[in-house]
Structures are given as structure tokens and as C-alpha cells.
Motif scaffolding. Structure first.
Motif, PDB file in Angstrom:
ATOM      1  N   ASP A 170      76.747  61.470   0.045  1.00  0.00           N
ATOM      2  CA  ASP A 170      76.962  60.633   1.230  1.00  0.00           C
ATOM      3  C   ASP A 170      76.907  61.748   2.341  1.00  0.00           C
ATOM      4  N   PRO A 243      64.598  60.973  12.782  1.00  0.00           N
ATOM      5  CA  PRO A 243      64.908  59.754  13.441  1.00  0.00           C
ATOM      6  C   PRO A 243      66.021  60.468  14.305  1.00  0.00           C
TER       7      PRO A 243
ATOM      8  N   GLU D  40      78.029  54.182   3.595  1.00  0.00           N
ATOM      9  CA  GLU D  40      78.227  54.790   2.646  1.00  0.00           C
ATOM     10  C   GLU D  40      77.808  54.193   0.757  1.00  0.00           C
ATOM     11  N   HIS D 210      71.885  54.708   4.592  1.00  0.00           N
ATOM     12  CA  HIS D 210      72.970  54.946   4.973  1.00  0.00           C
ATOM     13  C   HIS D 210      72.790  55.906   5.984  1.00  0.00           C
ATOM     14  N   ASP D 211      71.744  55.718   6.859  1.00  0.00           N
ATOM     15  CA  ASP D 211      71.073  57.310   7.982  1.00  0.00           C
ATOM     16  C   ASP D 211      71.633  56.210   9.490  1.00  0.00           C
ATOM     17  N   ASP D 213      71.436  57.405  12.476  1.00  0.00           N
ATOM     18  CA  ASP D 213      70.203  57.334  12.828  1.00  0.00           C
ATOM     19  C   ASP D 213      68.944  57.019  12.691  1.00  0.00           C
ATOM     20  N   LEU D 214      68.585  56.730  12.153  1.00  0.00           N
ATOM     21  CA  LEU D 214      67.310  55.769  11.196  1.00  0.00           C
ATOM     22  C   LEU D 214      67.402  54.582  12.438  1.00  0.00           C
ATOM     23  N   SER D 217      67.665  54.013  15.751  1.00  0.00           N
ATOM     24  CA  SER D 217      65.873  54.315  16.127  1.00  0.00           C
ATOM     25  C   SER D 217      65.297  53.089  16.179  1.00  0.00           C
ATOM     26  N   LEU D 251      81.697  58.775  11.220  1.00  0.00           N
ATOM     27  CA  LEU D 251      79.634  59.224  10.507  1.00  0.00           C
ATOM     28  C   LEU D 251      79.067  59.903  10.858  1.00  0.00           C
TER      29      LEU D 251
END
Lengths: 263, 293, 305, 329
Positions: A170, A243, D40, D210-211, D213-214, D217, D251
Motif C-alpha cells: 500500500d 499520471p 488503500e 489506490h493511486d 495521482d491517477l 488526473s 498519502l
């Protein structure tokens, strides 16, 4: 000029008709940290397995401190290169406590003061007495990965190979483990080969990087230079695929298609 | 002295672990375990428990119903059924035990070797096992009787051979699967010898599953050997045996005197159900633990 | 692929036939003495046996003659029945095949049916049934069935093979049921486990979440996928059934190949024993090859591998 | 604006666990909007997405409301569920390899719902399957129809899964970690396809990932989940520029940056809360740098509006002043 810690020349590996790694060469100076960056099928994991002796290269040579790895005895090879695998759930023996697993390695290598060394190792990766007494089943993913790092460090190898060692974790745990690794690098001066698909993580831990694409090195150099001024179109594609604000997946798709058509 | 003080708490914690494990068992498993222990004790202590000589037929007292003198009656030959059941337990349980011990030990070694070496050795062993699979256990036992004569010895050896490939294949696939796990690769990278990894690390990892399967196999072997005795090819009267008892009492059943046939049959079923339930319980538990890990 | 499997089958048959042939030499003592054990043959008979078995020829030649004889339907002579082994087995084969066929139908219909039922319904009823069913020896089932449905109720004949197809079938019902129970339990267990495994797979969740009805999901995505393990055990099943006819036919006093095997062992009629063993083993090998050949239709991934 | 998915006060609990799997979750996706749900492992993000299709964990007790396209799915009958699943919402799963029946051809897989649910003829269904495969950028649709799943790469299979979801002609696409099992460059392609579908068909998208940034964006709004609760909900730009919840900030501070200065990472201490662990007060309290004993472990914070964001933190107001004062991030 002193001999490099790790000197790899002309490494090749083919499975049937599939060329996994083709003519790979690199050196790692003492205390250096090198990233092997690539996607699935790039040959990065095959390279890692050759470095630790789990796969035999078809051609090429691996020298550790000037000595060929292939000629080394089992124990000498273990002291030359160690590895941390990706999956924290499968990389520890489920039947042994962490302390027993560490003790096991030290006993094999006839360490003079095992108990003290175990404590030292646990301390180095930030595990306490409770975790030491637990079996892997009783630990979280991050704790298991710390234990796997401690096990790899136990015999004080010259080179530590990290095969996607933080990708299964994680985000918040990944950061903890990255810091542990950064500290170890600073404190022990161990040479690190960091295999990863994640450029940002490689940047955090490495000075230099190789970009692998279908078994071939397409670009190499200092990581900052590589990231700010990439020369190869594939490197550029990899970087732009991460990204960020104002990210345009459409453009990247086109870039990727163009690249695929060219090759 | 110091060793005693060290080992004592360890022993205690081990006993505590066992107690905790017993406490986690489900009721069917507990009942089956108790039944199995009772039958086992009866077989072990048969010579001291049996009220009559099981081989001694009293022709003046045939097909007696349950009574104070004969608790479970007598059969057509005047043998005391209770005594025969106790004594029959010895042969009926010893045979399958031999089959399982032999097939488990050899099967495990063959399977482990095959998976560990891999390559052409593995392929060759696989072909040999394929051939062995073609001989069903009961058939091989019958062939053995044809060659070596009736009794317990030849069929037990034959069945042990027939069961071996099942264990070998299970161990092979478990080991091959376990072998791909990074922790085994890590042992190699640490410099452990192949023999150490195979025998001290892989074998214990797959051991519990093998044991669970062998427990279930015990039941199958018991059924096969009882069938052989029923056919008159296995244990020969007057040596008591459950399968032979059923064979001897067939005529009596049709005459409406089923007791001397039903009781050994019930014992066979109980023992087979019990070992199956226990074996599968532990098999499932191991599989569940695997899934969670 | 196809050719390789059939080639492997031929090789396996060759090896197994060799094992069955040479098993005679495992018997203690002189093979000729073994073959005539329990009988007092005249010197002429002894000479005939010597000649028939070719003990005057080298071992590989003997095996080759035996093998080619087999391929031409010549299984040697039965000592006990004074007839050719082929005719002895041939006359009993139809009844045994009927028994095995009937039992197979029962096993497939009820075994698979119960397995599906047990997987779809909660509750442990089927599990209990399967565990007990697998533990009931066929000879016990035979005795119980005979005494209850044969003797007490008189619904079915308790002994013999019967004459004429209808009568034969009538005679066959109880033996077939006795033969079925253990194997049905095995098939039920395999089917249920396989179904449960498929039911838990993500692709089943995908089609469910897409709104396909439960019956469509089960028919097209669970049952179909769960077939593999069930088909895989069929080789084991057929050879197991063939051997178990020995028990059931003996218990019901039927004249079949199974009971022939038992009496032949009893009378030390080794050529007959050898032929029946080879028959069962060959059946297993052939059925398994067929399963291997059919399997890619069930699971296309195998074709690629 | 039409609300496609409206979850209100959803709590999913199971006996034997220390805390609810979902605890008072509220979330909305409107027509044509892309919304991300970030968290998470064990945060409950996948469970949340599944509830939209009436897929609840077996044996769980459910309270609250989940309205999908005007239909309440909590305690809905089979008819309502079927309507939602066959015409309103579809789901794309994480592992395309596990999500396609391995023994059926791609064509069979795609035409099955078209014929059995949408009632198309065989020819119509095949034509539509070809069209959908083209829409998700498959290079050779007629050939793919005849292929088996194992003959396609993971990225190609994920497109098949998207095409499968589109057979329902849904208005809402639930994407459960659709790119986690794929390579980074493939991720961009899948995201491009999803973006195009959203534009061309006006689809609403709920992206589970979990991303962070993705999520930021490609989506308009982001919900951050932790231990079964929504911690922060904000427009993407606001979330990354002014993260208000300590967890969100943690995060963001955990991911090493690709460009700019590279400070030492400041990870959140400890590990995500397991399902067996009981909670009192704020579930993040045990890992939070700003925890106030007696307050955070006693009172459970609810989502409160601060600027453009909604934050579930008892100290949100003070912390925002603090960060602005220090000029962090």
C-alpha cells in the motif's frame, strides 16, 4: 581505477524462441545504486534472477568484486548477492518465525554471534520483539517485507537486488519501506540493483538507471538526466505514462501506437 | 538441570498448543476421533478383552441371539461375534496401516525427488506412475493372490504399490507448486544445499497435506482389503477378520439372522467414515490456511 | 497432438502388457510348476503347456508370441474350464458389460445430479450422504439389498444372471445399485467440489453482475467449467467398476467376468486371471486416452499448452 | 443534473468483525461525471462499488440507501436488481484474466448478454459485438470474436471487459482498479478509452483506485476512503493542491515525486486498520500526527464542508489554518 562492485557484460538469456535478455552490460560502483526500469516482458526480472544465480545466462559474465559469480561456491555466492522478492506473502517461509528465519541464515554462514546479529538486523529494518516472535501469517505486508529485507542483509552481501520489492505494498507502507531501504543504503554502503516499473520510486532510491524494453537496454544514465531529458522514445513514453495534473492518456496512447508501429 | 528448565516450558507450551487445537475441533471430528480411538484400543487389547477364543467355534451354539453369555450373539460356525470383532480389528486395521505407511513413505520420496529434480527425471517418473495408475489397487491385490497365494501379506504389498502413485503424484504437485514460491528461491540464494531445502524445508511444508490424504487413503485400503477377505482371497478363516466375517455370515443373513454380518459391516463403515472425516477436516483446514496466507 | 496421444497410449499398453505377461515369473518356483499347481497333469499335458507357453524359446520370443496371440484374440487355454480363455471370457462379458453400463448410467445421473444439488444448496446433507456412501463397501450393500429387497420384500431376484434381456435387466437392478453406491459417492464429491470452486470464481461474479439469470449463469458458466475434474476421474471410475464387479457378481452369484476372476484365482487358473487383468488395465489406458483427447473441447486452454 | 448513483449513509457490517466494512458511506455520481474513490487495501472501496450492483458480501447486514438510476438496490427484489444490472450500471473488474470465462470464445462471451438479456437476434448481437470491440480499440474485431481469452494479452482482455460492460448500454460504469494488473503504458490506453466513452456516450464513471495521482488526473471529483469511512471528498484540483484531511496529506506525502525537489518521504506511521480491529472515534486517529487524545479517539467525525472540500476531521478547521500559515504544499 578500482574494480567495480558488480560488473555485468554481454548477458543473454533466451527461452525457446523468446529472447528475454539480449546483450546486457552494466557496472555498479561500490556504494552505488542502479535502477532497472521496464514493463512486463522487458527482461528485468530475468536479469534479477540471473544476478542471484537462479537462472543461468546463455552467454555473458557476472563479476562481483572482480570474481566471476558462476565459479563461486554456494556460500560465497550468497555473500556476494542477495535478493528481496516482490510478494511479501510468499517470500517468507510460513513455518518459521522471523527470528528463526534470520537465525537459520546466520547458522548456515557460521556467524559467531547470532543472537546479537539478529537483534541488530531487526533494529535495522524497524521490527520489534513481537514481530520477531511471530510467523509471517501474523504480520502485515509491510512487516513481512521488512523481515525479507533483514533476511537478505543477514550475511552482509556486497549487492542487494530488489525485485519490485515495494510494488505490492500500500502507498503509505511503500513509503515506510522505501525509507528503510534509503537508510540501509546510507548506513551500510551496500550496492543496490533496484528492479522496478515505477520511475518515481527508482528516482527516490537510485543514482543511475537502465531502461529495458523487450530485453534490450534502450537508454541509460544518471536518473535525473534520464527523467529531465530522455533521449529514447520509449523512455519518453514511460515517463509520460505516469499520471500527473494535466495528464492526457489520449496523447500517450498515440505515442505508444506510433512506437509499436515503428518496431 | 539447565536442560530440564529450558525444555519444560517448551513442552508445556506444546501441550497447551495441542489442547488449544483439540478445542478448535468441530463436533463430528471429535466424535469420529473418539470412535477411532475406541476401535483401536479394542484391537490392541483384543487378547485381554475377548471373552471367548475367536477362532474356536462352538457348534452347539450357532447363530445365538444377543445374550448374557454371548453379548453380540454367535455366527453360523458358533464363534462368539464380540470376540471375533475385537480380534478381527487387529487384522482389519493392521493391513491398511501397512498399505498406508509403505505407500506414503515411498510415494513421498518419489514425488519429492521427481519435483525437485524436474526435467527428464520428472517426465520419466511421471510416465512410470502413469503405467502404475492403470492397475487398480484391488486388481493388483487379486493378481498378487493369484501369484503368491491367499493371505494378508501379498495383497498388502500389492496394494501399497498400487497406492504409491497417488501419494507420489500428490506430493509431486504440492512440491512443484511450493518450489516456485520465492521463499524456496530465497533458501537457494542464501546458500542452503538442495538436499537441505528438499528434506528439511519442502517436505515439512507439504507433510501435513500428505498426512491428511494418507488418513483418507487408510479408509480406502481398509475397504479394499475387506473386499478381498469377503471374496475369500484375503485373510483366511479361522483367523478373524471383518471382511471374512461378513463372507461367512452371508447365508445367515438370507435366513434372517443378520447380526453377525451387520456388526462387522458397521465397524468397517464407522472406521472408514471416521478416518475420512478426520482426514478431510485437516485437509480442508490446511487448504483454508493456504488460501488465507 | 492426436497422434502423440495415441502413440503414448500404444506405448503404455505395450509396457502394461509386458508387466502382466512377466508377472508369471514373479511367482515362486518354476513357472510350469506354478501353472499346474493344484492339478496332477499327465506328462502329455505338461508337454502341451510347455509348448503352448513356449518355455523352450527365449523370453523375448515368448513375450512376442503371447502379445501377437493376444492381438489375434488368442488368450491361451483355461485349465479349469477346458476351453479357450477368449471364449470363456467372451461368454461372460455381455452380462458384465450390462452391469457396468447400468451402473455407469446410475453413477453419472445421480452422482453428477447430487453433486450439483449439493453445491447449490446450503447445508451438509449431501456431504454426510457422500461420506457415508463412500464408506459402505459394495459387498455390504449387496448383502443388505439382497436381504431387504430380495428376501424380505421379494421385489427382485437375489441370485443368478437371468435369461432374456428383460429378465437379465431385472436380475441386474440390485447388483447395479450395490456397485453404484461407492462410485456415485466419489463422483458426487468431485462434482460438488468442482462446482463450488467454479461458483467462487470472479468470472461468475462478472456475468452475475451483468444481470444474467442464475440458471443461465449456472448452466453456461459454472456447470460447463466444472466438468473437467469430473471427466478426468472417468478412467479411474471405469476400471474401478470393472474390478468391483468381482465383488458384486460373487455376492449375487452371477456368472460374469468379475466372478470368473475370483473363481480363477481360487482354482489357480492363471491364464484366465492374466487375461482379465490385461483387459481391465487396457480399458483404463484406452478410456484415459479418450479423456485426454476430449479434454481440449472442455477446456481450450489445454490445447495451447 | 441527473444523479446516477446516490449512496447515503451506507453501513455494511458482518458479525465477528471488529469494525463495520462500510461505515456511513455517502457518495454520488452524476450524469457524465467521472468520480474517483481512493483508498488503500481494506478501506472498503471495492465493496462500495459492488453495492451499486446489489452485490453485498455474503451474510452482511446492510443499512442505508443505494439508489442507482432511480432504483433503490438495498433490499431490492430480483426484478429491480436485474433492471439495474442490465440497463443502468455495469462493472469493470481488476483482473481481466480472472474475469472472463476461460472456456468460452470472446464472441460467445460478448453476445451472450446481448441475446439473452437485450433479446437481439444472433446476427444483430454479433454485429453489435463487432462494433463494441471496435469502440474499445481492438485491432481486428472479427478475429477476436473467434479467440479464446488465453490468446489475448491482459490489456486486450481488459478492453474486452469494457466492451462486455458496454453491452448493457449503461449510463454508469463502475471501474474497480481497472489498470492495477496492467503495465503503466497500457494503463494510459485503458484510461484513454474510458475517457473517450465518457465523452462520446455521456457515461458516468466511478473509478476505484489506490493511486491518488491517477484519480486526480482523470476524474472530476475524488473521495478518499479509510477503514470503511469517507475521509475527504473534493474536486480533484482542490484535493491535490489543498489536501485538508491528514490522511490525504499523508498519502500525497508517501508517493515520491517524479519531478522537482526530492525530500525524504514522510510516510504515515503504522498500517491500515484491519477488519478485526475495533474503532472508537476517528479511525485514522492511531496513525495521525495531529491526534488530540480525548477528542479524536472519542468522537467520530462526520463530513463537514471546508472550502470546496468536505472533510471528516475534528480538527480540520485549525489544521487548514496551520498548513496555510506554514505554506505547506
Amino acid at each position: 581505477m578500482s574494480t567495480p562492485l558488480l560488473d555485468v557484460t554481454g548477458l543473454c538469456k533466451t527461452y525457446g524462441t523468446n529472447v528475454a535478455v539480449s546483450d546486457l552490460s552494466f557496472t555498479l560502483p561500490a556504494g552505488g545504486s542502479l535502477g532497472l526500469v521496464g514493463e512486463s516482458g522487458s527482461g528485468k526480472t530475468t536479469t534479477a534472477r540471473m544476478l542471484i544465480g537462479l537462472e543461468r545466462p546463455d552467454r555473458g559474465q557476472i563479476l562481483v568484486k572482480g570474481e566471476p559469480l558462476a565459479a563461486a561456491s554456494r556460500l560465497a555466492r550468497a555473500k556476494a548477492v542477495q535478493i528481496v522478492f516482490q510478494d511479501p506473502y510468499l517470500s517468507l517461509d510460513p513455518r518459521l518465525t522471523i527470528r528463526a528465519a534470520l537465525d537459520d541464515v546466520l547458522r548456515l554462514h557460521r556467524h559467531p554471534d547470532r543472537a546479537a546479529r539478529v537483534t541488530e538486523l531487526l533494529d535495522q529494518v524497524g521490527l520489534g520483539a513481537r514481530e520477531a516472535a511471530a510467523k509471517p501469517r501474523g504480520l502485515s505486508g509491510g512487516q513481512r517485507q521488512r523481515a525479507a529485507i533483514a533476511r537478505a542483509l543477514a550475511v552482509e552481501p556486497d549487492v542487494l537486488v530488489l525485485d519490485e520489492a515495494v510494488s505490492a505494498l500500500d502507498v503509505s507502507i511503500q513509503a515506510q519501506v522505501l525509507n528503510v531501504l534509503a537508510d540501509i543504503r546510507r548506513e551500510t554502503g551496500i550496492g543496490i540493483v533496484f528492479v522496478s516499473h515505477d520511475l518515481a520510486v527508482v528516482r527516490y532510491l537510485c543514482d543511475e538507471a537502465l531502461v529495458l524494453h523487450r530485453g534490450v537496454v534502450v537508454e541509460r544514465g544518471a536518473i535525473e538526466a534520464l527523467l529531465t531529458d530522455p533521449q529514447d522514445p520509449y523512455t519518453r513514453l514511460l515517463i509520460s505514462s505516469v499520471p500527473h495534473a494535466g495528464w492526457s492518456p489520449e496523447e500517450i496512447s498515440e505515442q505508444r501506437r506510433a512506437l509499436q508501429q515503428r518496431s | 538441570m539447565s536442560t530440564a528448565t529450558v525444555s519444560h516450558p517448551r513442552l508445556q507450551s506444546r501441550l497447551g498448543g495441542w489442547a488449544a487445537r483439540l478445542g478448535r475441533l468441530t463436533w463430528p471430528v471429535r466424535i469420529c476421533a473418539v470412535l477411532l480411538v475406541l476401535v483401536g484400543l479394542g484391537a490392541v487389547f483384543a487378547p485381554w478383552l475377548e471373552p471367548y477364543d475367536p477362532t474356536d467355534g462352538d457348534l452347539s451354539n450357532t447363530l445365538v441371539a444377543m445374550s448374557g453369555a454371548h453379548w453380540l450373539g454367535t455366527d453360523a460356525g458358533g464363534h462368539d461375534t464380540f470376540s471375533q470383532l475385537l480380534a478381527g480389528g487387529r487384522t482389519s486395521l493392521l493391513g491398511p496401516l501397512g498399505v498406508v505407511l509403505f505407500s506414503t513413505v515411498f510415494g513421498a520420496l518419489v514425488g519429492l525427488f521427481s519435483a525437485w529434480r524436474g526435467g527428464w527425471v520428472d517426465a520419466l517418473i511421471g510416465r512410470v506412475l502413469d503405467v502404475m495408475f492403470a492397475f487398480p489397487s484391488l486388481l493388483l491385490a487379486i493378481l498378487a493372490v493369484a501369484l503368491f497365494g491367499k493371505g494378508l501379506g501379498a495383497p498388502v504389498v500389492a496394494m501399497a504399490i498400487a497406492y504409491m502413485p497417488y501419494t507420489a503424484r500428490l506430493v509431486r504437485s504440492l512440491t512443484a507448486q511450493e518450489k516456485t514460491r520465492p521463499y524456496i528461491a530465497a533458501y537457494r540464494v542464501q546458500g542452503h544445499s538442495p538436499a537441505f531445502i528438499a528434506l528439511r524445508r519442502l517436505l515439512p511444508a507439504v507433510g501435513p497435506t500428505i498426512l491428511a490424504q494418507s488418513t483418507v487413503n487408510f479408509g480406502y485400503a481398509l475397504l479394499d482389503l475387506a473386499a478381498l477377505s469377503f471374496l475369500g482371497l484375503g485373510v483366511q478363516p479361522p483367523t478373524p477378520d471383518w471382511g471374512a466375517m461378513i463372507n461367512q455370515s452371508q447365508a445367515a443373513v438370507l435366513e434372517g439372522q443378520p447380526l453377525s454380518a451387520v456388526l462387522p459391516a458397521v465397524l468397517v463403515v464407522v472406521v472408514v467414515v471416521a478416518v475420512t472425516v478426520i482426514g478431510e477436516h485437516f485437509g480442508d483446514r490446511l487448504a483454508g490456511r493456504e488460501a488465507k496466507a | 497432438m492426436w497422434l502423440r496421444r495415441v502413440g503414448a497410449m500404444a506405448l503404455t499398453l505395450l509396457v502394461t502388457s509386458f508387466l502382466v505377461f512377466s508377472s508369471l515369473y514373479l511367482a515362486p518356483g518354476d513357472p510350469v510348476a506354478f501353472l499346474v499347481k493344484g492339478r496332477s497333469p499327465s506328462p502329455d499335458q505338461l508337454a502341451a503347456i510347455r509348448h503352448e507357453y513356449g518355455f523352450d524359446k527365449p523370453f523375448p520370443v515368448r513375450y512376442w508370441d503371447w502379445l501377437t496371440g493376444m492381438l489375434h484374440g488368442d488368450f491361451g487355454q483355461s485349465y479349469q474350464l477346458h476351453a479357450s480363455v477368449a471364449s470363456v471370457i467372451g461368454s461372460r462379458l455381455p452380462s458384465t458389460l450390462l452391469l457396468v453400463g447400468l451402473s455407469t448410467v446410475l453413477i453419472v445421473v445421480f452422482g453428477v445430479g447430487l453433486g450439483i444439488f449439493g453445491a447449490l444448496r446450503k447445508g451438509k446433507g449431501v456431504v454426510v450422504l457422500v461420506t457415508v456412501g463412500a464408506a459402505v463397501p459394495s459387498f455390504t450393500a449387496a448383502i443388505v439389498l439382497r436381504s431387504v429387497f430380495g428376501v424380505r420384500l421379494g421385489w427382485f431376484p437375489t441370485v443368478g444372471t437371468g435369461s432374456g434381456f428383460g429378465d437379465e435387466l431385472h436380475h441386474m437392478v440390485l447388483p447395479a445399485v450395490a456397485l453404484t453406491i461407492t462410485f456415485m459417492a466419489l463422483v458426487t464429491r468431485v462434482t460438488r467440489a468442482s462446482m463450488l470452486e467454479e461458483l467462487g470464481r470472479e468470472h461468475v461474479e462478472v456475468v452475475t453482475s451483468r444481470g444474467l439469470s442464475r440458471s443461465t449463469v449456472i448452466r453456461r458458466h459454472v456447470l460447463r467449467n466444472a466438468l473437467g475434474p469430473v471427466v478426468t476421474v472417468s478412467g479411474l471410475l471405469i476400471s474401478g467398476l470393472l474390478v468391483s464387479t468381482a465383488i458384486v457378481e460373487s455376492a449375487f452369484g452371477m456368472n460374469g467376468v468379475g466372478s470368473l476372476l475370483v473363481t480363477s484365482v481360487d482354482h489357480m487358473d492363471f491364464p484366465v486371471v492374466q487375461a482379465i487383468v490385461l483387459l481391465v488395465v487396457a480399458t483404463f489406458v484406452v478410456v484415459n486416452t479418450v479423456v485426454d483427447l476430449v479434454y481440449p473441447l472442455i477446456d481450450p486452454r489445454v490445447r495451447a499448452a | 443534473m441527473n444523479t446516477l448513483l446516490d449512496i447515503k449513509g451506507l453501513t455494511v457490517a458482518m458479525a465477528g468483525l471488529g469494525r463495520p466494512i462500510l461505515d456511513e458511506v455517502s457518495l454520488a455520481v452524476h450524469d457524465g461525471e467521472a468520480v474517483a474513490l481512493v483508498g488503500e487495501s481494506g478501506s472498503g472501496k471495492s465493496v462500495t462499488a459492488r453495492t451499486a450492483l446489489g452485490l453485498f458480501p455474503g451474510g452482511a447486514t446492510v443499512s442505508g440507501s443505494v439508489v442507482v438510476g432511480g432504483t433503490e438496490v438495498v433490499a431490492a427484489g430480483p426484478g429491480d436488481l436485474r433492471r439495474v444490472r442490465t440497463s443502468v450500471a455495469s462493472m469493470i473488474f481488476q483482473d481481466p484474466r480472472a474475469g472472463v470465462n476461460p472456456v468460452r470464445r470472446i464472441g460467445d462471451f460478448l453476445t451472450e448478454p446481448l441475446r439473452r438479456i437485450q433479446g437481439r437476434s444472433k446476427a444483430e448481437a454479433t454485429a453489435q459485438a463487432l462494433e463494441l470491440l471496435g469502440a474499445v480499440g481492438m485491432p481486428d474485431p472479427p478475429r477476436h470474436l473467434r479467440q479464446f481469452p488465453h490468446e489475448l494479452s491482459g490489456g486486450m482482455l481488459q478492453r474486452v471487459m469494457i466492451a462486455y460492460a458496454l453491452t448493457a448500454d449503461p449510463r454508469l460504469l463502475l471501474c474497480d482498479e481497472p489498470t492495477t494488473a496492467l503495465d503503466v503504458t497500457t494503463q494510459a490506453e485503458i484510461m484513454a478509452i474510458l475517457g473517450r466513452l465518457r465523452r462520446d456516450r455521456g457515461l458516468g464513471i466511478l473509478l476505484i483506485t489506490h493511486d491518488l495521482d491517477l484519480a486526480a488526473s482523470v476524474c472530476d471529483r475524488v473521495y478518499v476512503m479509510y477503514a470503511g469511512r469517507i475521509m475527504e471528498a473534493a474536486p480533484s484540483a482542490a484535493l491535490t493542491s489543498v489536501p485538508r484531511h491528514p490522511y490525504t496529506r499523508g498519502l500525497l506525502g508517501s508517493a515520491p515525486p517524479l519531478t522537482g525537489p526530492m525530500p525524504r518521504l514522510a510516510p504515515i506511521p503504522g498500517a491500515p486498520l484491519g477488519l478485526a480491529e475495533a474503532v472508537s472515534g476517528c479511525p485514522f486517529a492511531a496513525r495521525c500526527a495531529h491526534v488530540v487524545p480525548g477528542l479524536c479517539d472519542a468522537t467520530t467525525p462526520t463530513l463537514e464542508r471546508h472550502g470546496d472540500s468536505q472533510v471528516a476531521c475534528l480538527r480540520a478547521a485549525e489544521l487548514i489554518d496551520e498548513t496555510q500559515g506554514e505554506g505547506l504544499r
